[in-house]
Design a protein around this motif. Sequence first.
Motif, mmCIF file in Angstrom:
data_model
loop_
_atom_site.group_PDB
_atom_site.id
_atom_site.type_symbol
_atom_site.label_atom_id
_atom_site.label_comp_id
_atom_site.label_asym_id
_atom_site.label_seq_id
_atom_site.Cartn_x
_atom_site.Cartn_y
_atom_site.Cartn_z
ATOM 1 N N GLY A 1 3.686 4.387 -11.261
ATOM 2 C CA GLY A 1 4.172 3.024 -11.138
ATOM 3 C C GLY A 1 3.192 2.162 -10.379
ATOM 4 N N ARG A 2 3.268 0.881 -10.586
ATOM 5 C CA ARG A 2 2.293 -0.049 -10.031
ATOM 6 C C ARG A 2 2.218 0.041 -8.510
ATOM 7 N NH1 ARG A 2 2.403 -6.675 -10.361
ATOM 8 N NH2 ARG A 2 0.283 -7.015 -9.583
ATOM 9 N N GLY A 3 1.021 0.330 -8.016
ATOM 10 C CA GLY A 3 0.791 0.354 -6.582
ATOM 11 C C GLY A 3 1.333 1.573 -5.865
ATOM 12 N N ARG A 4 1.924 2.528 -6.567
ATOM 13 C CA ARG A 4 2.523 3.695 -5.918
ATOM 14 C C ARG A 4 1.482 4.797 -5.727
ATOM 15 N NH1 ARG A 4 6.694 0.874 -4.142
ATOM 16 N NH2 ARG A 4 7.748 -0.221 -5.831
ATOM 17 N N PHE A 5 1.798 5.727 -4.830
ATOM 18 C CA PHE A 5 0.890 6.831 -4.579
ATOM 19 C C PHE A 5 0.922 7.819 -5.740
ATOM 20 C CE2 PHE A 5 1.472 5.508 -0.092
ATOM 21 C CZ PHE A 5 0.125 5.346 0.228
ATOM 22 N N LEU A 6 -0.242 8.401 -6.019
ATOM 23 C CA LEU A 6 -0.335 9.409 -7.063
ATOM 24 C C LEU A 6 0.360 10.692 -6.622
ATOM 25 C CD1 LEU A 6 -4.106 9.173 -8.103
ATOM 26 C CD2 LEU A 6 -2.162 7.962 -9.093
ATOM 27 N N GLU A 7 0.776 11.458 -7.608
ATOM 28 C CA GLU A 7 1.273 12.802 -7.316
ATOM 29 C C GLU A 7 0.106 13.638 -6.795
ATOM 30 O OE1 GLU A 7 3.345 16.556 -9.668
ATOM 31 O OE2 GLU A 7 3.322 14.554 -10.567
ATOM 32 N N ARG A 8 0.380 14.421 -5.756
ATOM 33 C CA ARG A 8 -0.694 15.178 -5.120
ATOM 34 C C ARG A 8 -0.352 16.650 -5.091
ATOM 35 N NH1 ARG A 8 -3.260 11.131 -0.654
ATOM 36 N NH2 ARG A 8 -2.835 9.220 -1.804
ATOM 37 N N GLY A 9 -1.357 17.459 -4.826
ATOM 38 C CA GLY A 9 -1.148 18.894 -4.745
ATOM 39 C C GLY A 9 -1.897 19.629 -5.831
ATOM 40 N N GLU A 10 -1.700 20.935 -5.842
ATOM 41 C CA GLU A 10 -2.399 21.791 -6.786
ATOM 42 C C GLU A 10 -2.023 21.440 -8.222
ATOM 43 O OE1 GLU A 10 -5.199 24.465 -7.661
ATOM 44 O OE2 GLU A 10 -4.584 23.988 -5.596
ATOM 45 N N ARG B 1 6.345 -16.501 -15.036
ATOM 46 C CA ARG B 1 6.776 -15.488 -14.066
ATOM 47 C C ARG B 1 6.977 -14.139 -14.725
ATOM 48 N NH1 ARG B 1 9.038 -17.750 -9.298
ATOM 49 N NH2 ARG B 1 10.778 -16.307 -9.197
ATOM 50 N N ALA B 2 7.301 -14.144 -16.036
ATOM 51 C CA ALA B 2 7.464 -12.877 -16.751
ATOM 52 C C ALA B 2 6.120 -12.190 -16.969
ATOM 53 C CB ALA B 2 8.152 -13.120 -18.097
ATOM 54 N N VAL B 3 5.057 -12.987 -17.151
ATOM 55 C CA VAL B 3 3.724 -12.427 -17.393
ATOM 56 C C VAL B 3 3.023 -12.106 -16.083
ATOM 57 C CG1 VAL B 3 1.447 -12.883 -18.362
ATOM 58 C CG2 VAL B 3 3.497 -13.596 -19.609
ATOM 59 N N ALA B 4 2.961 -13.075 -15.179
ATOM 60 C CA ALA B 4 2.267 -12.907 -13.898
ATOM 61 C C ALA B 4 3.260 -12.372 -12.866
ATOM 62 C CB ALA B 4 1.667 -14.231 -13.450
ATOM 63 N N THR B 5 3.661 -11.122 -13.021
ATOM 64 C CA THR B 5 4.659 -10.534 -12.141
ATOM 65 C C THR B 5 4.029 -10.178 -10.798
ATOM 66 O OG1 THR B 5 5.703 -9.560 -14.080
ATOM 67 C CG2 THR B 5 6.395 -8.725 -11.939
ATOM 68 N N PRO B 6 4.574 -10.700 -9.688
ATOM 69 C CA PRO B 6 4.021 -10.325 -8.378
ATOM 70 C C PRO B 6 4.343 -8.870 -8.056
ATOM 71 C CG PRO B 6 5.989 -11.678 -8.110
ATOM 72 C CD PRO B 6 5.669 -11.671 -9.576
ATOM 73 N N LEU B 7 3.696 -8.366 -7.029
ATOM 74 C CA LEU B 7 3.954 -7.004 -6.599
ATOM 75 C C LEU B 7 5.419 -6.849 -6.192
ATOM 76 C CD1 LEU B 7 0.826 -6.277 -4.371
ATOM 77 C CD2 LEU B 7 1.321 -5.287 -6.605
ATOM 78 N N PRO B 8 5.983 -5.659 -6.341
ATOM 79 C CA PRO B 8 7.362 -5.441 -5.877
ATOM 80 C C PRO B 8 7.484 -5.725 -4.377
ATOM 81 C CG PRO B 8 6.616 -3.624 -7.270
ATOM 82 C CD PRO B 8 5.419 -4.478 -7.015
ATOM 83 N N ASP B 9 8.671 -6.162 -3.973
ATOM 84 C CA ASP B 9 8.872 -6.558 -2.579
ATOM 85 C C ASP B 9 8.621 -5.407 -1.606
ATOM 86 O OD1 ASP B 9 9.499 -9.046 -3.478
ATOM 87 O OD2 ASP B 9 11.665 -8.855 -3.227
ATOM 88 N N ASP B 10 9.046 -4.193 -1.966
ATOM 89 C CA ASP B 10 8.847 -3.082 -1.034
ATOM 90 C C ASP B 10 7.361 -2.755 -0.871
ATOM 91 O OD1 ASP B 10 8.662 -2.175 -3.643
ATOM 92 O OD2 ASP B 10 9.470 -0.196 -3.194
ATOM 93 N N LEU B 11 6.593 -2.936 -1.948
ATOM 94 C CA LEU B 11 5.156 -2.700 -1.848
ATOM 95 C C LEU B 11 4.494 -3.778 -0.993
ATOM 96 C CD1 LEU B 11 2.777 -0.976 -2.670
ATOM 97 C CD2 LEU B 11 2.599 -2.287 -4.774
ATOM 98 N N LYS B 12 4.953 -5.012 -1.132
ATOM 99 C CA LYS B 12 4.428 -6.079 -0.278
ATOM 100 C C LYS B 12 4.726 -5.800 1.192
ATOM 101 C CE LYS B 12 4.545 -9.988 -3.481
ATOM 102 N NZ LYS B 12 5.030 -11.355 -3.685
ATOM 103 N N ALA B 13 5.913 -5.301 1.472
ATOM 104 C CA ALA B 13 6.277 -4.990 2.860
ATOM 105 C C ALA B 13 5.381 -3.885 3.415
ATOM 106 C CB ALA B 13 7.743 -4.577 2.939
ATOM 107 N N ASP B 14 5.099 -2.869 2.590
ATOM 108 C CA ASP B 14 4.198 -1.797 3.026
ATOM 109 C C ASP B 14 2.802 -2.348 3.302
ATOM 110 O OD1 ASP B 14 6.238 0.016 2.767
ATOM 111 O OD2 ASP B 14 5.603 0.739 0.800
#
Length: 768
Positions: A385-394, A618-631
């Motif tokens: 998902g946009r801006g989220r951390f990748l899955e990590r590990g072996e 606004r449908a095309v130029a979607t801003p970052l999700p609010d929780d990601l902005k807070a992070d």
Amino acid sequence: MLRRSAGRPLSPISGRRPASRRSTARRLWAVAPLAGALLCPLAGLAQEEGVAQDESAQPAVGAEPTDAPNPLAVEPGSPEEFVSAAARLRRIGRPGLARQYLKTLLDAQPTDDALLEARDALGPAVFFELATDPQLRPEGQTLQTRVREALVARGADPDRLDGLIDALIAGPRERDAARAALTGLAGNATPRLVERLIASADPVDGNQQLNGAIARLLGELREASVPPLTAALRARQAPDTGRGSVAAALGGTGTQAALDALLGPAFARDEAPAVQLAARSALSRLTGGDSLRGLSDVAADRLRKRAETLLSTAPVSSETVAPEPLYQYDAAENRLIPTALPPAVADRFRAAVAASAAAAIAPNRENLRALELTAALGYEAALAGRGRFLERGEGTVHRAALSAGPNRVLHALDRALDLDAPDAASAALQVLLAAPSPDLLQPIAEGQSPVVRALSSPAPEVRFLAALLAARSNPGPTFADGAEVVDVFAGALVDAPGGRAVVIDPSPERGTQMAGLLQGFGYRVSLAIDAREGFEQVAAGAGADLVAVHANVTDLPVSQLAANLRADARTRPTALLLYGDDRLAAPLTRIAERAGEAAFTPFPVAPETLERRLAPLRAVATPLPDDLKADQKRAAAYELAQLAAGDERAFPLSGALGELSDAIADPEIAADVASALGVIATPEAQKALADALTVIRPGAESELAAATALTKSVRRFGSLLSVNAVSDLRRRASEEQEPALRDALVVLSATLPGASAVLPVEVALPPQ
């Protein structure tokens, strides 16, 4: 690397349904509203067949006599009996009566289960014959359509499909019916057809006649066959004989997608010889010769271009385009598992497959290796998902990228930026953040450092990760792009939930009115009075989600400003709103259409009208999700505080003064913001810290940090505060009750110039 989804195991190949199921169908049929139609199927027969009602009229050639007796000894009572009766009447030359029985059956609207039970009992050939007889139209065709729809609605049950597939090598009558039924099912049947194709290729238990019949049918189904065939061919754990048959079937589809799927197996150096030979033969069949055979570089470049196109193409919304089906092949169970992916994720998966195949064909070409990693990272990022951390590990792409080393990841980042693939660029930066170092900021080859390039990316999540990496790499005082890093962090401190907007208007009053309207939609708005200032604001820091430009903008014509916004990588995706007098609607609308992701609105404008004009943008130029902005806000404040403790020459924090002054009011980040303000040698920075203590009051912990930072600032730069501000701070020190904060304020008061601070009354001086 598709996620495996659960599904029911393969069903064994079975024969006709047991009698108990057929009796169930009779019970289902018994409740159908047949009414009096069953009692007299001959009613209306003369009218149906067009027989003359005049007694003196002679019957037409081939017409049934109206007084002909019904040859059926017993009237039918279930769908199976009605279809059987119609078939018998057709064979003895009574098509009119056969049609009437079919019409009666259809009018009764039998259930899907009842129709499928009839098909199981009688076989598909009977329905095929009734549908293809011109004398039974349209009832025969309608009945076959209903049966096909029932099959599809039941999910193309493997047991039913197996019966049809087995019939492909039966007698001509059954074979034609089975081919017609499977062709009608198309994509609902192809996964099972591919599974049976692989099973029939087994040298011990297989059936070569059936294998050939399935392969021919899959070829005729063309595009519907390609996704499951491609998944099976891609599965290296599948038996080589089965994959060879799959390759041959792909060659029979005559599609470009099949050609792309065959290139990897045909030329990959580590491919099994039998599969490679079958794939090359299929390619020759597809291309009408041997134009690609042996030319591995041509194949690798074709796959490279396909991967690059998929990575650089903006994904189509799933609301407008149905995603192409994808499958994962389970070799242990000989089963194709459908995998539902959004279109954007599916495109990244296809890009990763194409890039991997290209690298397998030419493993010594470093650019293909970099592209393979870019595409794999893009797919993993799209899954997360946009801006989220990748899955990590072996076993993850993140671990594989770490193992590949920073140099290859930097090249993958460079390719992602070239292709405008922000998800892949974000993923590459995440990998590099695991081990930041000054070397990552050095140019690669003869170009710019990819990390520095990423600071100017149009994607805010890419810019932020690049700024984090640059800040944590300790580049030293010679780093020339520190101000841009600070700008990115500064923008993240105050990014509003609705995004950031810039209003460019030579009239401050009118610009303020537009800003007020946009604030009502959740935007944080800044104003500019000319085109150059506005462009700099849009391009700086965390960027902007929307730029609103008045028709009378100075410095540049509106058309030129719009062209400049689209030409610069930092501003290219920013939505553009042009506004002005309604008489300018036509020319401004044309400018908006040329710019793309733009719209015109008259001004003055009602909020509801502006909302309609903004909706598509606004449908095309979607801003970052609010929780990601807070992070990002928390991380930006922390990083600025860390930079304040280091060498200020590389990262001049004065560029973030305005945003830091605004952010000091946020209790969540005020402590880190105060630390950053404390190293800025300006009256505005000290005033912001003083205001936090005397006016804003964000909380004890934040105020303690502000007092400490202001004390350090005064000791380092001297007091830059007004006399009134100093008096207010001393008054606050005398009133504070919380011990730790009171002590910090007393120390600050003593540091400030002027009269000494008044000691609290409860403090007693030691005896002299």
